[in-house]
Design an enzyme around this catalytic site. Structure first.
Site, PDB file in Angstrom:
ATOM      1  N   GLY A  70      -5.649   4.017  -6.913  1.00 22.53           N
ATOM      2  CA  GLY A  70      -4.294   4.189  -6.387  1.00 22.53           C
ATOM      3  C   GLY A  70      -3.237   3.609  -7.352  1.00 22.53           C
ATOM      4  O   GLY A  70      -1.793   4.147  -7.182  1.00 22.53           O
ATOM      5  N   ALA A  71      -3.604   3.189  -8.398  1.00 23.24           N
ATOM      6  CA  ALA A  71      -2.470   2.808  -9.633  1.00 23.24           C
ATOM      7  C   ALA A  71      -1.870   3.835  -9.823  1.00 23.24           C
ATOM      8  O   ALA A  71      -0.775   3.830 -10.516  1.00 23.24           O
ATOM      9  CB  ALA A  71      -3.236   1.886 -10.412  1.00 23.24           C
ATOM     10  N   GLY A  72      -2.598   4.857 -10.214  1.00 19.40           N
ATOM     11  CA  GLY A  72      -2.133   5.996 -10.941  1.00 19.40           C
ATOM     12  C   GLY A  72      -2.744   6.791 -12.174  1.00 19.40           C
ATOM     13  O   GLY A  72      -2.257   7.549 -13.048  1.00 19.40           O
ATOM     14  N   SER A  77     -12.599   0.388 -14.009  1.00 16.74           N
ATOM     15  CA  SER A  77     -13.124  -0.675 -14.998  1.00 16.74           C
ATOM     16  C   SER A  77     -12.634  -2.152 -14.710  1.00 16.74           C
ATOM     17  O   SER A  77     -11.794  -2.537 -15.623  1.00 16.74           O
ATOM     18  CB  SER A  77     -12.911  -0.250 -16.376  1.00 16.74           C
ATOM     19  OG  SER A  77     -11.695   0.570 -16.642  1.00 16.74           O
TER      20      SER A  77
HETATM   21  P1  ADP Z   1      -5.972   6.207  -9.110  1.00 17.55           P
HETATM   22  O1  ADP Z   1      -6.588   7.400 -10.174  1.00 17.55           O
HETATM   23  O2  ADP Z   1      -5.591   5.233  -9.970  1.00 17.55           O
HETATM   24  O3  ADP Z   1      -6.995   5.855  -8.166  1.00 17.55           O
HETATM   25  P2  ADP Z   1      -4.254   8.310  -8.494  1.00 17.55           P
HETATM   26  O4  ADP Z   1      -3.677   9.028  -9.711  1.00 17.55           O
HETATM   27  O5  ADP Z   1      -5.369   9.009  -7.562  1.00 17.55           O
HETATM   28  O6  ADP Z   1      -4.663   6.781  -8.589  1.00 17.55           O
HETATM   29  O7  ADP Z   1      -3.211   8.156  -7.416  1.00 17.55           O
HETATM   30  C1  ADP Z   1      -1.853   7.680  -7.754  1.00 17.55           C
HETATM   31  C2  ADP Z   1      -0.979   7.947  -6.690  1.00 17.55           C
HETATM   32  O8  ADP Z   1       0.372   7.258  -7.082  1.00 17.55           O
HETATM   33  C3  ADP Z   1      -0.561   9.615  -6.710  1.00 17.55           C
HETATM   34  O9  ADP Z   1      -0.366  10.051  -5.465  1.00 17.55           O
HETATM   35  C4  ADP Z   1       0.848   9.747  -7.588  1.00 17.55           C
HETATM   36  O10 ADP Z   1       1.524  10.633  -7.343  1.00 17.55           O
HETATM   37  C5  ADP Z   1       1.605   8.357  -7.024  1.00 17.55           C
HETATM   38  N1  ADP Z   1       2.424   7.809  -8.363  1.00 17.55           N
HETATM   39  C6  ADP Z   1       3.514   7.434  -8.178  1.00 17.55           C
HETATM   40  N2  ADP Z   1       4.219   7.020  -9.175  1.00 17.55           N
HETATM   41  C7  ADP Z   1       3.243   7.135 -10.223  1.00 17.55           C
HETATM   42  C8  ADP Z   1       3.370   7.058 -11.659  1.00 17.55           C
HETATM   43  N3  ADP Z   1       4.238   6.534 -12.181  1.00 17.55           N
HETATM   44  N4  ADP Z   1       2.009   7.238 -12.333  1.00 17.55           N
HETATM   45  C9  ADP Z   1       1.118   7.613 -11.803  1.00 17.55           C
HETATM   46  N5  ADP Z   1       0.917   8.113 -10.267  1.00 17.55           N
HETATM   47  C10 ADP Z   1       1.983   7.702  -9.621  1.00 17.55           C
END
Ligand code: ADP
Length: 268
Positions: A104-106, A175
């Site tokens: 959920g980090a992005g 990771s």
């Molecule tokens: P991960 O792959 O790390 O598990 P995801 O990309 O699936 O995370 O989900 C990240 C969520 O956070 C998405 O809903 C995205 O829209 C939101 N988000 C908010 N700000 C950011 C940012 N700066 N970068 C990436 N995602 C973000």
């Protein structure tokens, strides 16, 4: 030796062969170095960055074949011939951008957008996503430390292959262990670790896939950040703080880093 385009990797072996193709000795030596370095420890980096500020200058040249309009000119990508007679060329630009962070980090969002941006610039780019890798190649793998490492080994194998063919490979994988990321760093000749930093509470409030709720209910064992560790990278090339940025801003920060520290000329 750290990912250094001047002295490691297939393209450099090729360069050595071209520079001195009358002496088989040079070629053999270069090839031996290439093999050696894929398993050798990297030197400490002088170019760590936090959100695109202050860095160093020793990132390798990642292919010179980008035209002024941002598209890749294959003919311009310094072609050479390796010791076994293959041409190098596009291999010059292959590198791996390794996104690590909590669920959920992005990571996936940034990896997807970055790959899209690179592709639109005419740069060969592929995205290897953790979830997708597990679906496609992770049969039998769970989430023990050993299985997570095996999953990463497979990702590194693929990234290495893609890099050798000149593909910029964007990996998005939790990771969680430093040891595993170091394995990737040591194996891949051109490697940039990007820590996608986001507080657990924020990741949990996003809960994109509903996994945190399940983990809190103990329905998922060994869930990173809840019941399994995440080791914060001690020295990533770049840290993105996604809680305070839009995805577009995070991707632009990453593109700015690539522009400054590689030879990819990226119009933003
Ligand atoms: P991960 O792959 O790390 O598990 P995801 O990309 O699936 O995370 O989900 C990240 C969520 O956070 C998405 O809903 C995205 O829209 C939101 N988000 C908010 N700000 C950011 C940012 N700066 N970068 C990436 N995602 C973000």
């Amino acid at each position: 030796m750290r990912a250094d385009g001047e002295s490691s990797g297939i393209a450099q072996v090729g360069a050595a062969a071209v520079a001195d193709d009358r002496t088989g000795a040079v070629c053999d030596q270069a090839a031996a170095q290439g093999n050696d370095e894929s398993g050798a420890a990297h030197d400490d980096a002088a170019y760590r960055v936090d959100d695109g500020t202050a860095v160093a200058s020793n990132w390798p040249d990642v292919g010179a074949g980008v035209t002024t309009d941002g598209s890749v000119s294959r003919a311009d990508v310094g072609a050479g011939v390796t010791c076994d007679g293959r041409t190098t060329g596009v291999a010059d630009q292959g590198m791996t951008i390794w996104l690590t962070g909590l669920s959920g980090a992005g990571k996936s969002t940034i990896a997807s957008m970055l790959t899209d941006r690179l592709t639109k610039l005419g740069i060969a780019a592929e995205w290897l996503d953790g979830d997708e890798l597990r679906r496609a190649l992770g049969k039998g793998l769970g989430f023990s430390r050993e299985d997570r490492f095996e999953n990463i080994r497979r990702a590194v194998y693929l990234a290495d292959m893609l890099n050798r063919h000149g593909v910029v490979t964007v990996v998005s994988l939790i990771s969680p262990y430093t040891e595993m990321r170091d394995y990737a760093r040591q194996t891949l000749p051109r490697f940039a670790e990007v820590y996608v930093d986001c507080a657990l509470e924020v990741c949990e409030s996003r809960d994109v896939k509903g996994l945190y709720a399940k983990a809190r209910r103990s329905e998922i064992p060994s869930f990173t950040g809840i019941s399994d560790p995440y080791e914060i990278p001690p020295g990533p090339e770049l840290t993105l703080h996604t809680a305070g940025q839009t995805p577009e801003e995070s991707v632009n920060t990453l593109l700015a880093w690539l522009t400054e520290h590689t030879s990819l000329k990226l119009n933003q």
